[in-house]
Design a protein around this motif. Structure first.
Motif, mmCIF file in Angstrom:
data_model
loop_
_atom_site.group_PDB
_atom_site.id
_atom_site.type_symbol
_atom_site.label_atom_id
_atom_site.label_comp_id
_atom_site.label_asym_id
_atom_site.label_seq_id
_atom_site.Cartn_x
_atom_site.Cartn_y
_atom_site.Cartn_z
ATOM 1 N N GLY A 315 41.761 41.959 35.536
ATOM 2 C CA GLY A 315 42.191 43.180 36.476
ATOM 3 C C GLY A 315 41.844 42.988 37.233
ATOM 4 O O GLY A 315 41.978 42.495 38.359
ATOM 5 N N GLY A 316 41.815 44.660 38.419
ATOM 6 C CA GLY A 316 41.477 44.909 39.487
ATOM 7 C C GLY A 316 43.076 44.572 40.339
ATOM 8 O O GLY A 316 43.967 45.218 40.105
ATOM 9 N N ALA A 317 43.269 44.529 41.829
ATOM 10 C CA ALA A 317 44.432 44.506 42.399
ATOM 11 C C ALA A 317 45.709 43.547 42.230
ATOM 12 O O ALA A 317 45.325 42.836 41.891
ATOM 13 C CB ALA A 317 44.406 44.724 43.778
ATOM 14 N N MET A 318 46.757 44.622 42.061
ATOM 15 C CA MET A 318 47.707 44.117 41.347
ATOM 16 C C MET A 318 47.858 43.469 40.497
ATOM 17 O O MET A 318 48.631 42.304 40.195
ATOM 18 C CB MET A 318 48.689 42.285 42.437
ATOM 19 N N SER A 319 47.126 43.599 39.739
ATOM 20 C CA SER A 319 47.083 42.845 38.221
ATOM 21 C C SER A 319 48.774 42.598 37.511
ATOM 22 O O SER A 319 48.846 41.864 36.361
ATOM 23 C CB SER A 319 46.173 43.413 37.109
ATOM 24 N N ALA A 320 48.868 43.642 37.308
ATOM 25 C CA ALA A 320 50.463 44.046 37.024
ATOM 26 C C ALA A 320 51.406 42.868 37.304
ATOM 27 O O ALA A 320 52.205 42.157 36.772
ATOM 28 C CB ALA A 320 51.019 45.105 36.577
ATOM 29 N N SER A 321 51.324 42.512 38.358
ATOM 30 C CA SER A 321 52.344 42.120 39.706
ATOM 31 C C SER A 321 51.943 40.747 39.428
ATOM 32 O O SER A 321 53.010 39.603 38.673
ATOM 33 C CB SER A 321 52.193 41.814 40.522
ATOM 34 N N ARG A 322 50.697 40.491 39.202
ATOM 35 C CA ARG A 322 50.111 39.002 38.807
ATOM 36 C C ARG A 322 50.139 38.171 37.499
ATOM 37 O O ARG A 322 50.541 36.651 37.432
ATOM 38 C CB ARG A 322 48.356 38.800 39.451
ATOM 39 N N ARG A 323 50.383 38.976 36.311
ATOM 40 C CA ARG A 323 50.397 38.703 34.534
ATOM 41 C C ARG A 323 51.950 38.252 34.534
ATOM 42 O O ARG A 323 52.423 37.035 34.937
ATOM 43 C CB ARG A 323 50.635 40.164 34.223
ATOM 44 N N ALA A 324 53.120 38.919 35.487
ATOM 45 C CA ALA A 324 54.412 39.175 36.003
ATOM 46 C C ALA A 324 54.505 37.447 36.113
ATOM 47 O O ALA A 324 55.833 36.982 36.076
ATOM 48 C CB ALA A 324 54.992 40.589 35.793
ATOM 49 N N LEU A 325 54.190 37.433 37.383
ATOM 50 C CA LEU A 325 54.782 36.102 38.071
ATOM 51 C C LEU A 325 53.536 34.758 38.268
ATOM 52 O O LEU A 325 53.929 33.721 38.447
ATOM 53 C CB LEU A 325 54.553 36.271 40.052
ATOM 54 N N GLY A 326 52.657 35.165 36.560
ATOM 55 C CA GLY A 326 52.088 34.223 36.477
ATOM 56 C C GLY A 326 50.536 33.769 37.421
ATOM 57 O O GLY A 326 50.571 32.233 37.395
ATOM 58 N N LEU A 327 50.694 34.059 38.407
ATOM 59 C CA LEU A 327 49.367 34.343 39.165
ATOM 60 C C LEU A 327 47.437 33.832 38.265
ATOM 61 O O LEU A 327 47.319 34.903 37.938
ATOM 62 C CB LEU A 327 48.989 35.444 40.124
ATOM 63 N N VAL A 328 46.949 32.908 38.970
ATOM 64 C CA VAL A 328 46.343 32.356 38.145
ATOM 65 C C VAL A 328 44.296 32.373 38.971
ATOM 66 O O VAL A 328 44.195 32.245 38.744
ATOM 67 C CB VAL A 328 45.892 30.518 37.401
ATOM 68 N N ALA A 329 44.961 31.724 40.466
ATOM 69 C CA ALA A 329 43.733 31.831 40.893
ATOM 70 C C ALA A 329 44.208 31.929 43.001
ATOM 71 O O ALA A 329 45.459 32.622 42.696
ATOM 72 C CB ALA A 329 43.363 30.082 41.036
ATOM 73 N N TYR A 330 43.213 31.671 43.419
ATOM 74 C CA TYR A 330 43.599 32.606 44.657
ATOM 75 C C TYR A 330 43.033 31.337 46.241
ATOM 76 O O TYR A 330 41.631 30.438 45.764
ATOM 77 C CB TYR A 330 42.656 33.868 44.758
ATOM 78 N N GLY A 331 43.793 31.132 46.835
ATOM 79 C CA GLY A 331 43.362 29.559 47.899
ATOM 80 C C GLY A 331 43.034 30.923 49.228
ATOM 81 O O GLY A 331 42.371 31.340 49.238
ATOM 82 N N TYR A 332 43.298 30.438 49.761
ATOM 83 C CA TYR A 332 43.028 30.575 51.729
ATOM 84 C C TYR A 332 43.967 31.532 51.871
ATOM 85 O O TYR A 332 44.988 31.478 52.869
ATOM 86 C CB TYR A 332 42.986 29.311 52.763
#
Length: 396
Positions: A315-332
């Protein structure tokens, strides 16, 4: 509103005047105000110029022809632009610009609000600061550079924690909640309160030990920008100009928004840049910090930025966009997908995609409606953007 008083008109006469959108509502505008307001941010907030380079032209290849598979049909480029409310779309493949398309009346020379995509850009300046020695290590404590934070819950937080959104302080990034931390921050910018954002950050509480949990926090990147200024003795705009804008031959002046007139830059949101210059930035990242044989960013910095620091929670910030774009991690300060893609993400549809291995970069500028303005018939715009990126990857 502004008006012009003609000498021949009596006092109080109804004269032409221009109404500007309410800056205090910046994060809550409907799309009709976004499409106007995102191109005039410098009229609503205090700003500082990022001076352009020598305007080196792109090498242009043959324009790509593409249609996008969505829900059993194929969308033309025009249908994609209209459905995603796109004001600008740019594609770089290898060393060539192969698509540059504008919508919603945006012109090539006009600057559009970067929103939070500038977080990823500001993070690249940390690498430049390490290279010149103004920052010794990203494991330095933040208070070494920003002593005003002593006594706050930012004691014990490092530069690395700011880069990776793991400061551990409480923060609400809910754009639809008028009382969230991010909207309190936004109202301080609109009011141009000197020191207002720093005071807000000093008053935050602690939710987790530093480095132990990821939480998207626009305020963390404000502190990162302020830290870069303190470490280098230069404004953040000058640093961006000296380290990236001029070496990379950016075509147009850009700007950072300021927390007050003459104050500190906002390193994490609402800068103003043209589509082509955002494309040049994406190309710099795609080329591992090199431009025309010149090393602009230290060797290994882009790779470090693209290395997962935290897995993204469900969950959390931009979770719908993250799912749609396939984002899985955060770097720098870069969002990472599972197929080699780095993403810079901004409020309401601002997106930069870079795949270094496949030599592909995509920039989208758009106006996605906030949830309270979205109807039940709205398309999943980020799913469509992902389909566009995947089609570009397949057709390489």
């Amino acid at each position: 509103m502004t008006s012009v008083h003609a000498p021949s008109s009596p006092p109080g006469a109804a004269l032409p005047r221009q109404h500007l959108p309410d800056g205090e509502e910046f994060l809550m505008w409907p799309p009709c105000l976004q499409s106007h307001g995102y191109r005039i941010v410098d009229q609503l907030f205090a700003t500082r110029t990022i001076h352009r380079g020598r305007g080196q032209p792109f090498r242009r290849g043959a324009e790509i022809g593409i249609d996008i598979p969505v829900g059993g049909q194929r969308l033309s480029l025009g249908q994609f632009m209209d459905g995603n409310n796109v004001s600008g779309l740019l594609v770089i493949r290898g060393d060539e610009l192969v698509l540059e398309c504008y919508g919603l009346g945006l012109r090539a020379e006009e600057r559009w609000s970067t929103m939070s995509t500038v977080k990823s850009m500001t993070a690249m300046l940390v690498g430049a600061a390490l290279g010149e020695g103004s920052i010794k290590s990203i494991d330095d404590p933040v208070v070494r550079y920003l002593p005003a934070l002593r006594g706050s819950f930012y004691e014990g937080v490092t530069v690395r924690h700011l880069l990776t959104m793991s400061s551990g302080v409480t923060w609400s990034e809910d754009y639809g909640d008028r009382n969230s931390d991010v909207n309190r921050y936004s109202r301080s910018l609109a009011a141009k309160v000197p020191g207002g954002v720093l005071a807000l950050m000093c008053g935050l509480q602690r939710a987790h030990p530093p480095g132990s949990a990821w939480c998207y926090n626009t305020g963390d990147t404000y502190l990162l920008g302020a830290l870069l200024c303190a470490a280098s003795g230069r404004t953040l705009a000058d640093t961006m100009s000296n380290c990236i804008w001029q070496p990379c031959g950016m075509e147009f002046d850009a700007y950072y928004t300021l927390e007050s007139d003459g104050g500190t830059e906002i390193g994490g949101s609402r800068a103003g840049m043209t589509l082509r210059d955002m494309g040049r930035f994406a190309q710099l990242v795609m080329n591992d910090g090199m431009h025309d044989g010149l090393r602009v960013l230290p060797a290994g910095w882009v790779e470090a930025a693209a290395t997962p620091a935290h897995a993204l929670p469900a969950g959390g910030a931009m979770s719908a966009s993250r799912r749609a774009l396939g984002l899985v991690a955060y770097g720098y300060s870069w969002w990472l997908d599972g197929s080699g893609g780095m993403w810079a993400m901004g409020h309401c549809g601002q997106r930069i995609y870079v795949n270094r291995a496949e030599r592909l970069a995509v920039v989208q500028l758009a106006v996605y409606p906030e949830p309270r303005y979205a109807s039940a018939h709205e398309p999943d715009r980020d799913a469509r953007l992902r389909a566009l990126v995947d089609e570009l990857r397949r057709s390489a």
